[in-house]
Design a protein around this motif. Structure first.
Motif, short mmCIF file in Angstrom:
data_model
loop_
_atom_site.label_atom_id
_atom_site.label_comp_id
_atom_site.label_asym_id
_atom_site.label_seq_id
_atom_site.Cartn_x
_atom_site.Cartn_y
_atom_site.Cartn_z
N ALA A 1 1.04 -1.14 0.88
CA ALA A 1 -0.32 -0.02 0.11
C ALA A 1 0.54 1.28 -0.26
O ALA A 1 0.46 2.42 -0.45
N GLU A 2 1.91 1.50 0.56
CA GLU A 2 2.93 2.45 0.97
C GLU A 2 3.60 2.98 -0.38
O GLU A 2 3.26 4.00 -1.49
N ALA A 3 3.45 2.07 -0.92
CA ALA A 3 4.36 1.82 -2.68
C ALA A 3 3.64 1.84 -3.10
O ALA A 3 4.25 3.05 -4.41
N GLN A 4 2.52 1.79 -2.98
CA GLN A 4 1.04 1.98 -4.28
C GLN A 4 1.01 3.68 -3.85
O GLN A 4 0.27 4.76 -4.88
N PHE A 5 0.58 4.33 -2.74
CA PHE A 5 0.16 5.46 -2.41
C PHE A 5 1.37 6.46 -1.56
O PHE A 5 0.59 7.63 -1.32
N GLY A 6 2.37 6.05 -1.11
CA GLY A 6 2.52 6.98 -0.64
C GLY A 6 2.53 7.08 0.90
O GLY A 6 1.91 6.61 1.62
N TRP A 7 3.31 6.53 1.55
CA TRP A 7 2.65 7.26 3.49
C TRP A 7 2.05 7.97 3.47
O TRP A 7 1.32 7.89 4.92
N GLU A 8 2.56 8.78 3.11
CA GLU A 8 2.02 9.93 3.64
C GLU A 8 -0.13 10.09 3.83
O GLU A 8 -0.88 10.62 3.82
N ASN A 9 -0.01 9.67 1.98
CA ASN A 9 -1.30 9.16 2.00
C ASN A 9 -1.96 8.26 2.13
O ASN A 9 -3.09 7.98 2.60
N LEU A 10 -1.57 7.54 3.24
CA LEU A 10 -1.46 6.37 4.25
C LEU A 10 -2.34 6.76 4.99
O LEU A 10 -3.36 6.29 5.91
N VAL A 11 -1.98 8.01 5.85
CA VAL A 11 -2.20 8.19 6.98
C VAL A 11 -3.63 9.44 7.00
O VAL A 11 -3.27 9.28 6.99
N ASN A 12 -3.90 8.87 7.61
CA ASN A 12 -5.72 9.29 8.57
C ASN A 12 -5.25 10.24 9.27
O ASN A 12 -5.48 10.03 10.08
N LYS A 13 -5.23 11.72 8.77
CA LYS A 13 -5.01 12.92 9.71
C LYS A 13 -6.44 13.64 10.13
O LYS A 13 -6.21 14.16 10.57
#
Length: 115
Positions: A45-57
Motif C-alpha cells: 500500500a505504501e509503494a502504491q499510494f505513499g506513506w503520507e497518503n496512508l495516514v488518515n489525519k
C-alpha cells in the motif's frame, strides 16, 4: 472477489461497499480493527499510494497521537505506527490485481470497475 480494507463502521467504507453492491461487484471487507494488517500488505500500500497518503489525519487515532510522534513521522516510523494502530490507515483501500484505490470517489470507482 474484491477485498475492501477499512473499518465496518466508517461512513466512507459503507459508501464504497454500497456502491460495489449496487453495481453487482463481488466484495468482502477486511476490517482493520478486527483483523489488523500485515506488514507485507502495508508495504504494498505504501509503494502504491505513499506513506503520507496512508495516514488518515482526520481520524481520532491521529488526534490521539502525541505531538512528538506527529512531528517526527517518516516513512519508517509511519509504517510502524500504521501497523500498530491500523485505524490510522486511510480508508477504504482496494489494492488488488490491477486495481488501486484509496478513499471513495464515485468517478474513480466507475473508471476502475466499469472500464
Amino acid at each position: 472477489m474484491i477485498t475492501v480494507y477499512g473499518i465496518k463502521h466508517c461512513d466512507t467504507v459503507k459508501k464504497a461497499l454500497n456502491w460495489l453492491t449496487a453495481n453487482n461487484i463481488a466484495h468482502q471487507l477486511h476490517d482493520y480493527r478486527v483483523t489488523g494488517v500485515d506488514k507485507h500488505w502495508l508495504a504494498q500500500a505504501e509503494a502504491q499510494f505513499g506513506w503520507e497518503n496512508l495516514v488518515n489525519k482526520r481520524s481520532t487515532t491521529w488526534r490521539n497521537l502525541s505531538d512528538e510522534v506527529k512531528a517526527t513521522l517518516s516513512k519508517q516510523s509511519a509504517l510502524e505506527v500504521l501497523f500498530e494502530q491500523p485505524t490510522l490507515i486511510k480508508r477504504p483501500i482496494i489494492l488488488q490485481d490491477d486495481k488501486a484505490l484509496i478513499g471513495f470517489n464515485v468517478k474513480e470507482y466507475e473508471a476502475c470497475f466499469k472500464a
